[in-house]
Design an enzyme around this catalytic site. Structure first.
Site, PDB file in Angstrom:
ATOM      1  CE1 TYR A 126     -24.943 -48.765 -41.673  1.00 53.13           C
ATOM      2  CE2 TYR A 126     -22.718 -48.478 -41.298  1.00 53.13           C
ATOM      3  CZ  TYR A 126     -24.003 -48.726 -40.691  1.00 53.13           C
ATOM      4  OH  TYR A 126     -23.867 -48.327 -39.461  1.00 53.13           O
ATOM      5  CE  LYS A 173     -40.078 -48.955 -37.027  1.00 58.43           C
ATOM      6  NZ  LYS A 173     -40.234 -49.136 -35.536  1.00 58.43           N
ATOM      7  CG  ASP A 206     -39.290 -50.184 -32.438  1.00 63.86           C
ATOM      8  OD1 ASP A 206     -39.403 -51.400 -33.152  1.00 63.86           O
ATOM      9  OD2 ASP A 206     -40.233 -49.401 -32.730  1.00 63.86           O
ATOM     10  CG  ASP A 230     -22.864 -50.071 -37.081  1.00 63.37           C
ATOM     11  OD1 ASP A 230     -22.293 -50.535 -35.793  1.00 63.37           O
ATOM     12  OD2 ASP A 230     -22.434 -49.265 -37.517  1.00 63.37           O
TER      13      ASP A 230
END
Ligand code: NAI
Length: 335
Positions: A126, A173, A206, A230
């Protein structure tokens, strides 16, 4: 005591849910002197500034805001005012409690879900640093800093400690983004050592998404960088009845802006059926922030009693009531 506060109704369903929320806050008896600041796509385009000075000026005076959603154009157009506001005011912690409401039918009827999401709110993808390197090749910079990562981690652990929460799961991740998510994780691990009474675990994003759908009851507090926060917020909202009911707060050292997780919902704007619960519950968080604990408790319990009765619920949560009818019911429960 009169509390000054900035009201940014926003656009789409924003003004509908903001008006409803202001009304029920009034019914609690708490005095708020609102500075109402209009902010929408037309104003932004006209002023040529993606964050008009009136917004920052008002928040510099009041330090507290209640904000509806603001539409952001997709693939082009002006930058997100929501992201700009969080960055400019350094509202580093996005806090989103995801809880069921009584009487609400959901696929997770018998599963206890009570999760608080802590989303880093100022950096990650972002940062808005995108470049076209050569024609048809674009890069987007993912910015992760030690300062921001430690800050959100410490905030989440401190919250967990004071709220009697048992476990924090950092979502990442770092198997792929070894440096950026790796740094985020490193900071979470370091901060976790300062709070030995709270269990600390980690999950790859995930897998976290799948676990949330399969076994949401295993989660207590989730801690994550901006983008995952988000996405996972909307997923988690889906577990408890949808975006119409999940509140949020953007917290900084000096200022705080309270807003729902949902966006401007153009598909239902102007139809009078938007669910104001998410912004009402955000205002419960705001009342607590202002030290108005009794009013916060009363508003929360009024909302819950309307859900328990099931008579005046909006269509997104399986009812037939309009925004107004729901708001009247909450106001009546308060009175
Ligand atoms: P959205 O959250 O506005 O809507 C997604 C779905 O949820 C829609 O079907 C909508 O009708 C429903 N929904 C959302 N809030 C609801 C409510 N209170 N009551 C009943 N139903 C509700 O997401 P979408 O459509 O992806 O985004 C629309 C616009 O909002 C975009 O321009 C986006 O950038 C902006 N947005 C702004 C945010 C903010 O101001 N903080 C946050 C998220 C999106």
């Amino acid at each position: 005591m009169i509390h000054p506060a900035t009201l940014i109704p926003g656009d789409g369903i924003g003004p509908e849910v903001a008006d409803a929320t202001v009304r029920v806050i009034e019914c609690t008896g708490v005095s708020i002197e609102w500075e109402r600041i209009e902010l929408n796509a037309a104003i932004i385009t006209e002023s040529g500034k993606h964050l008009p000075p009136a917004v920052l000026g008002s928040l510099a005076r009041t330090h507290v805001g209640l904000k509806g959603p603001v539409t952001t154009p997709v693939a082009g157009g002006f930058q997100s005012v929501n992201v700009s506001l969080r960055k400019q005011l350094d509202l580093f912690a996005n806090v989103r409690p995801v809880r069921k409401l009584p009487g609400l039918k959901s696929r997770y009827e018998d599963v206890p879900i009570d999760i608080v999401i802590f989303r880093e709110n100022t950096e990650d993808l972002y940062a808005g640093l995108e470049h076209e390197v050569v024609a048809n090749v674009v890069t987007s910079l993912k910015v992760i800093t030690r300062t921001a990562s430690e800050r959100i981690a410490r905030y989440a652990f401190q919250y967990a400690k004071s709220a009697g929460r048992k476990k924090i799961t950092a979502v990442h991740k770092a198997n792929i983004m070894k440096l950026s998510d790796g740094l985020f994780l490193k900071c979470c691990r370091e901060v976790s050592r300062e709070f030995p009474q709270i269990e600390y675990t980690e999950l790859i994003v995930d897998n976290a998404a799948m676990q949330l759908v399969m076994k949401p009851e295993q989660f207590d507090v989730l801690l994550m960088p901006n983008l995952y926060g988000d996405i996972v917020s909307d997923l988690a909202a889906g577990l408890v009845g949808g975006l119409g009911i999940v509140p949020g707060a953007n917290i900084g050292e000096r200022d705080a802006v309270f807003e729902a997780v949902h966006g401007s919902a153009p598909d239902i704007a102007g139809k009078g059926i938007a669910n104001p619960t998410a912004l009402m519950l955000s205002s419960v968080m705001m009342l607590r922030h202002l030290g108005e604990y009794e009013a916060a408790r009363r508003l929360q319990s009024a909302i819950e009693s309307v859900y328990a009765e099931r008579k005046y619920l909006t269509p997104d949560v399986g009812g037939k009531a309009t925004t107004n009818e729901f708001t009247n019911a909450v106001a009546a429960a308060l009175n």
